[in-house]
Each structure stands twice: as C-alpha cells, then as structure tokens.
Design an enzyme around this catalytic site. Structure first.
Site, PDB file in Angstrom:
ATOM      1  N   VAL A  18       0.829  -1.206   0.000  1.00 25.45           N
ATOM      2  CA  VAL A  18       0.000   0.000   0.000  1.00 25.45           C
ATOM      3  C   VAL A  18       0.866   1.259   0.000  1.00 25.45           C
ATOM      4  O   VAL A  18       0.559   2.240  -0.686  1.00 25.45           O
ATOM      5  CB  VAL A  18      -1.004  -0.002   1.181  1.00 25.45           C
ATOM      6  CG1 VAL A  18      -1.800   1.285   1.230  1.00 25.45           C
ATOM      7  CG2 VAL A  18      -1.945  -1.192   1.064  1.00 25.45           C
ATOM      8  N   CYS A  19       1.976   1.232   0.732  1.00 28.35           N
ATOM      9  CA  CYS A  19       2.872   2.404   0.771  1.00 28.35           C
ATOM     10  C   CYS A  19       3.490   2.661  -0.602  1.00 28.35           C
ATOM     11  O   CYS A  19       3.636   3.818  -1.008  1.00 28.35           O
ATOM     12  CB  CYS A  19       3.954   2.217   1.828  1.00 28.35           C
ATOM     13  SG  CYS A  19       3.293   2.151   3.502  1.00 28.35           S
ATOM     14  N   THR A  20       3.829   1.594  -1.307  1.00 29.59           N
ATOM     15  CA  THR A  20       4.387   1.735  -2.650  1.00 29.59           C
ATOM     16  C   THR A  20       3.327   2.275  -3.602  1.00 29.59           C
ATOM     17  O   THR A  20       3.599   3.187  -4.399  1.00 29.59           O
ATOM     18  CB  THR A  20       4.946   0.391  -3.151  1.00 29.59           C
ATOM     19  OG1 THR A  20       5.968  -0.036  -2.243  1.00 29.59           O
ATOM     20  CG2 THR A  20       5.519   0.516  -4.559  1.00 29.59           C
ATOM     21  N   ALA A  55       2.973   6.042  -2.803  1.00 33.59           N
ATOM     22  CA  ALA A  55       4.111   6.818  -3.303  1.00 33.59           C
ATOM     23  C   ALA A  55       4.060   6.930  -4.828  1.00 33.59           C
ATOM     24  O   ALA A  55       4.293   8.009  -5.387  1.00 33.59           O
ATOM     25  CB  ALA A  55       5.417   6.182  -2.853  1.00 33.59           C
TER      26      ALA A  55
END
Length: 150
Positions: free
Chosen positions: A45-47, A50
């Site tokens: 999810v963070c990727t 970003a």
C-alpha cells in the site's frame, strides 16, 4: 496533541533522501505543500501511495505545491525506494518518530502499525487538510481537491 485544520505547523527538521537536513522554514512562507506520513518503504500500500503521488506529481506542481513523504525508514532505505520507483519528491527519515509525535500522527491497527495521514499545508504554514486513512490512493485525490480550493 494532533494537528488540526487551522493550526500552524511547528518548525521541524529531518534528514531527506539526499542526506541533507530539510528544515520546514525553507518551504513555509514560500509555497504550499503536502506532507504525507506512511508506515514503511516497499510495502504494497505504501508503494502504491508513493507511486500515485509520483504519477500525479505534475498536477501538484501545477498547483504550486510540493510533496514530501515521511516514514521511520532510514535514509538508505528511502534512497533505494526513491530510485526503485523513480520518485520525484523527497522523503524524510523519521527514525526517532519525532515528526510523527510533533504532528500527532496516530498508530493504526491496534497501535501496531504507524498511521497513514496526509496534511495539506498552505503557504503560511496553516493546515488546510488532515486526512487519515489506511487506504493509500485516496490521499492523492483528497490533497488535490483541497489544493484546487486554495
């Protein structure tokens, strides 16, 4: 205490992706910016989050805004993450979690995972949006929506 809409952000500094000291007073007073806190480099999810900021980075720039990401990962981890995903904005290393505490970013999932919160800060350093959601992509929509109104 967590920052709320209408609050002035406190001065802060942290090490950026390039190993330089980033100071908030270098941007406050000159441009609008989005600062987003996320749990960890290279997680799904963070990727996605970003990369969504990356894919719409020109939209943020066209609105006169800068994007800054923050997690507790090391500068080395941020450098790898930035290169791997071609991120055009800086990431700040918050290894000691001072920025999280300063902004009042809560933990999610029973306090086990660092929270995912996006702030839109106007040119004068006043918070215009606080968006807290573990869903990554929606942060971009919410930030752009507010920036178009400023």
């Amino acid at each position: 205490m967590a920052l709320q809409i209408g609050d002035k952000i406190p001065n802060f500094s942290a090490i950026d992706t390039n190993g330089n000291v980033f100071k908030s007073d270098t941007i406050v007073g000159s441009k609008t910016f989005v600062i987003y806190f996320y749990p960890k480099d290279d997680t799904r999810v963070c990727t996605e989050q970003a990369c969504s900021f990356r894919d719409q980075y020109e939209d943020f720039k066209a609105l006169g805004a800068e994007v800054i990401g923050v997690s507790s990962d090391s500068v080395k981890s941020h450098q790898k993450f930035t290169i791997q995903h071609n991120l055009p904005f800086i990431l700040l290393s918050d290894a000691d979690k001072k920025l999280r505490k300063l902004f009042g970013v809560p933990n999610d999932l029973l306090g086990l995972i660092p929270g995912r919160v996006t702030y839109v800060i106007d040119k004068d350093g006043i918070v215009q949006l606080v968006f807290n959601s573990m869903s990554g992509k929606i942060h971009i929509e919410k930030a752009l929506e507010i920036l178009k109104r400023i």
